[in-house]
Design an enzyme around this catalytic site. Sequence first.
Site, PDB file in Angstrom:
ATOM      1  N   ASP A 164      39.041  42.968-126.127  1.00 15.56           N
ATOM      2  CA  ASP A 164      39.658  42.577-127.581  1.00 15.56           C
ATOM      3  C   ASP A 164      39.674  40.993-127.460  1.00 15.56           C
ATOM      4  O   ASP A 164      39.589  40.229-128.473  1.00 15.56           O
ATOM      5  CB  ASP A 164      40.816  43.289-127.772  1.00 15.56           C
ATOM      6  CG  ASP A 164      41.466  43.196-128.933  1.00 15.56           C
ATOM      7  OD1 ASP A 164      41.023  42.690-129.817  1.00 15.56           O
ATOM      8  OD2 ASP A 164      42.878  43.562-128.915  1.00 15.56           O
ATOM      9  N   LYS A 222      39.249  41.876-113.604  1.00 19.71           N
ATOM     10  CA  LYS A 222      40.344  41.294-112.638  1.00 19.71           C
ATOM     11  C   LYS A 222      40.362  41.993-111.323  1.00 19.71           C
ATOM     12  O   LYS A 222      41.408  42.551-111.067  1.00 19.71           O
ATOM     13  CB  LYS A 222      41.619  41.428-113.453  1.00 19.71           C
ATOM     14  CG  LYS A 222      42.737  40.499-113.240  1.00 19.71           C
ATOM     15  CD  LYS A 222      42.497  39.058-113.242  1.00 19.71           C
ATOM     16  CE  LYS A 222      43.315  38.079-112.757  1.00 19.71           C
ATOM     17  NZ  LYS A 222      42.933  36.598-112.351  1.00 19.71           N
ATOM     18  N   ASP A 228      40.288  35.647-116.527  1.00 24.62           N
ATOM     19  CA  ASP A 228      40.933  34.196-116.843  1.00 24.62           C
ATOM     20  C   ASP A 228      39.811  32.941-116.716  1.00 24.62           C
ATOM     21  O   ASP A 228      39.642  32.226-117.758  1.00 24.62           O
ATOM     22  CB  ASP A 228      42.062  33.771-115.851  1.00 24.62           C
ATOM     23  CG  ASP A 228      41.484  34.126-114.244  1.00 24.62           C
ATOM     24  OD1 ASP A 228      40.962  34.996-114.218  1.00 24.62           O
ATOM     25  OD2 ASP A 228      42.435  33.884-113.352  1.00 24.62           O
ATOM     26  N   TYR A 256      44.493  50.046-123.484  1.00 26.01           N
ATOM     27  CA  TYR A 256      44.770  50.653-124.838  1.00 26.01           C
ATOM     28  C   TYR A 256      44.682  52.414-125.106  1.00 26.01           C
ATOM     29  O   TYR A 256      45.332  52.721-125.972  1.00 26.01           O
ATOM     30  CB  TYR A 256      43.945  50.021-126.079  1.00 26.01           C
ATOM     31  CG  TYR A 256      43.938  48.785-126.297  1.00 26.01           C
ATOM     32  CD1 TYR A 256      45.062  47.861-125.822  1.00 26.01           C
ATOM     33  CD2 TYR A 256      43.162  47.864-126.978  1.00 26.01           C
ATOM     34  CE1 TYR A 256      45.442  46.647-125.840  1.00 26.01           C
ATOM     35  CE2 TYR A 256      43.285  46.585-127.385  1.00 26.01           C
ATOM     36  CZ  TYR A 256      44.269  45.904-126.783  1.00 26.01           C
ATOM     37  OH  TYR A 256      44.566  44.505-126.897  1.00 26.01           O
ATOM     38  N   ASP A 296      38.098  37.487-129.714  1.00 23.05           N
ATOM     39  CA  ASP A 296      38.483  36.798-130.682  1.00 23.05           C
ATOM     40  C   ASP A 296      38.279  35.190-130.336  1.00 23.05           C
ATOM     41  O   ASP A 296      37.940  34.262-131.185  1.00 23.05           O
ATOM     42  CB  ASP A 296      40.067  36.764-130.679  1.00 23.05           C
ATOM     43  CG  ASP A 296      40.465  37.834-131.985  1.00 23.05           C
ATOM     44  OD1 ASP A 296      39.567  38.664-132.216  1.00 23.05           O
ATOM     45  OD2 ASP A 296      41.462  37.727-132.245  1.00 23.05           O
TER      46      ASP A 296
END
Length: 362
Positions: free
Chosen positions: A248, A192, A224, A137, A252
């Site tokens: 982020d 990752k 993942d 971001y 959620d």
Amino acid sequence: MGFYRIAVLPGDGIGPEVMAEALKVLRAMEGAFPGLTLECKQYPTGARCYEETGTDLPAETLDACRAADAILFGSAGLPDIRFPDGTEIAPQLTLRFVLDLYAGVRPIKRYAGVPPVLAGDPAIDYVILRENTEGLYASRGGGIRVGDQVAVDSMIITRAGTERIVRYAFRLAQTRHGAPADGKRRVTCVDKANVLKSMAFFRQIFDEVAREFSGIQTDHVYVDAMTLYMVQRPLRFDVVVAENMFGDIISDLAAGTIGGMGLAPSADVGDTYGVFQPSHGTAPDIAGKGIANPIAQILSAGMMLEWLGERKQDEQARAAAKAIEAAVEATLLDRRFHTADLGGSASTRAVGDAVAAQIGKR
Ligand code: ATP
């Protein structure tokens, strides 16, 4: 004697609705803790503010944020009001960069009384630390677009940025009681590293910083696999640290495992400033109906008191933070105070009243 100036930024959509209830709870808190005074002043920000004034974060609002002891934020941005380049209005993101709020602190706690989401109804209790100022971001407002065929955003990982968020994670683990599964203090690095150089670097720095702390287990999980483990074995987590975009996304999902966005508070903090806001957005689909769940906003106000208590060594503020959590827990035990997102029919205001009443009972 704790006197604190709070800059209150209700924003758009359900922001002002849930903020009204958090302010109600804070007023009840002042009654219960006479040594605590909160001077709460409201300032404009967000999409409507942009529509009316041409800026989503007026200079007066930003100055007030800088002058305040803490910033209590609602939510901002509306799908139909956008910048000329098509991106959404998000002053909360601007604040993270301008005030250097590098740590996104997202407690993921399962409250008894909330209808279970996962099989076996595990007593989930961990904290996600999202790096807030770099990662993918950092390309916000930048990136490269070549005509109609190619677009590129870059992942920025710096040594300094990673060291400070990882140190924050380990220090936080020192103050907690370990993972619910085994009581072990543990910091999990989510990355990752098997695919991206930037992520391998993130992991390398994580391992270097980990050596500064003894008595805390370390753990590495690819992002993942993390989405699987958060559903299958969430009790193994204590503190989780991740790059900006990964943080982020998993936040959620984590909120979903404890009952939804309406229950997930957050703090965006740096070394000087702190912004406290629910993890959810402006929820335009339910705005103006008086049915939004105010618990995430109320818990965010509690996190603000805890942060102030730590910074100012103020026992009353710390006790007030604990009282908010206890009042929320007691309120959620009663299904009459469940909003529609939890399968109930309570109004936003009724939930705020109930939490304030619990505090009054102290
Ligand atoms: P953003 O991009 O700012 O995160 P969004 O529109 O993607 O915004 P939210 O605004 O968080 O996401 O809304 C996602 C869903 O969760 C919507 O269906 C919304 O109604 C619901 N929701 C969010 N917050 C609450 C809340 N406090 N109470 C009840 N439902 C909520």
